[in-house]
Design a protein around this motif. Structure first.
Motif, PDB file in Angstrom:
ATOM      1  N   GLN A  59       0.834  -1.201   0.000  1.00  0.00           N
ATOM      2  CA  GLN A  59       0.000   0.000   0.000  1.00  0.00           C
ATOM      3  C   GLN A  59       0.869   1.253   0.000  1.00  0.00           C
ATOM      4  N   CYS A  62       1.906   1.863  -3.500  1.00  0.00           N
ATOM      5  CA  CYS A  62       0.763   2.389  -4.267  1.00  0.00           C
ATOM      6  C   CYS A  62       0.474   3.851  -3.918  1.00  0.00           C
ATOM      7  N   ASN A  63       0.683   4.226  -2.669  1.00  0.00           N
ATOM      8  CA  ASN A  63       0.461   5.621  -2.274  1.00  0.00           C
ATOM      9  C   ASN A  63       1.367   6.567  -3.062  1.00  0.00           C
ATOM     10  N   THR A  66       0.313   6.164  -7.232  1.00  0.00           N
ATOM     11  CA  THR A  66      -0.938   6.769  -7.694  1.00  0.00           C
ATOM     12  C   THR A  66      -0.807   8.261  -7.982  1.00  0.00           C
ATOM     13  N   ARG A  95      -0.517  -0.767 -12.763  1.00  0.00           N
ATOM     14  CA  ARG A  95      -1.872  -1.327 -12.941  1.00  0.00           C
ATOM     15  C   ARG A  95      -2.407  -1.897 -11.627  1.00  0.00           C
ATOM     16  N   SER A  96      -1.556  -2.547 -10.853  1.00  0.00           N
ATOM     17  CA  SER A  96      -1.981  -3.109  -9.569  1.00  0.00           C
ATOM     18  C   SER A  96      -2.440  -2.022  -8.608  1.00  0.00           C
ATOM     19  N   CYS A  97      -1.869  -0.842  -8.757  1.00  0.00           N
ATOM     20  CA  CYS A  97      -2.223   0.291  -7.895  1.00  0.00           C
ATOM     21  C   CYS A  97      -3.406   1.088  -8.445  1.00  0.00           C
ATOM     22  N   GLY A  98      -3.976   0.622  -9.556  1.00  0.00           N
ATOM     23  CA  GLY A  98      -5.177   1.248 -10.081  1.00  0.00           C
ATOM     24  C   GLY A  98      -4.979   2.262 -11.188  1.00  0.00           C
ATOM     25  N   LEU A  99      -3.753   2.445 -11.660  1.00  0.00           N
ATOM     26  CA  LEU A  99      -3.540   3.377 -12.768  1.00  0.00           C
ATOM     27  C   LEU A  99      -3.942   2.730 -14.088  1.00  0.00           C
ATOM     28  N   THR A 100      -4.473   3.528 -14.977  1.00  0.00           N
ATOM     29  CA  THR A 100      -4.826   3.064 -16.313  1.00  0.00           C
ATOM     30  C   THR A 100      -3.674   3.395 -17.246  1.00  0.00           C
TER      31      THR A 100
END
Length: 115
Positions: A59, A62-63, A66, A95-100
């Protein structure tokens, strides 16, 4: 006495910090892409190293991720960076962290495949 694994991780982190500092020392990436290379290296380096398996990021990684402008950072990925960092793993982490990520986007010598 530190274990061999701990020593290897520390050495790898030190090498990545040195490479990051040398490669990005003119601050072009930090300034133009509005990112903190030291934060990126300290939180995410173990997930994007050339060696080792692909694994989901933490996490805390990812912080940092993102808030990245991946297309901007990709403009500065050189062959020297690709000697240390797996761009494919970088894209997996993003991608795992939610970026497109746009299929066909080029990042160093890597081209983002369709999902």
């Amino acid at each position: 006495m530190a274990s061999a694994t701990t020593s290897f991780r520390f050495l790898t982190m030190a090498i990545l910090m040195i490479v990051g500092t040398l490669v990005f020392r003119d601050h072009r990436v930090s300034a133009q892409c509005e990112t903190s290379i030291p934060s990126l290296i300290s939180q995410c380096s173990k997930y994007v190293q050339k060696s080792g398996p692909e694994e989901p990021p933490s996490q805390s990684c990812c912080n940092v991720v993102t808030h990245l402008d991946i297309p901007c950072i990709c403009k500065y990925v050189t062959p020297k960076v690709e000697e240390i960092v797996s761009v494919e793993k970088v894209m997996f982490v993003a991608r795992s962290c939610g970026l497109t990520l746009t299929p066909g986007m080029k990042c160093g010598s890597f081209v983002v495949p369709p999902v």
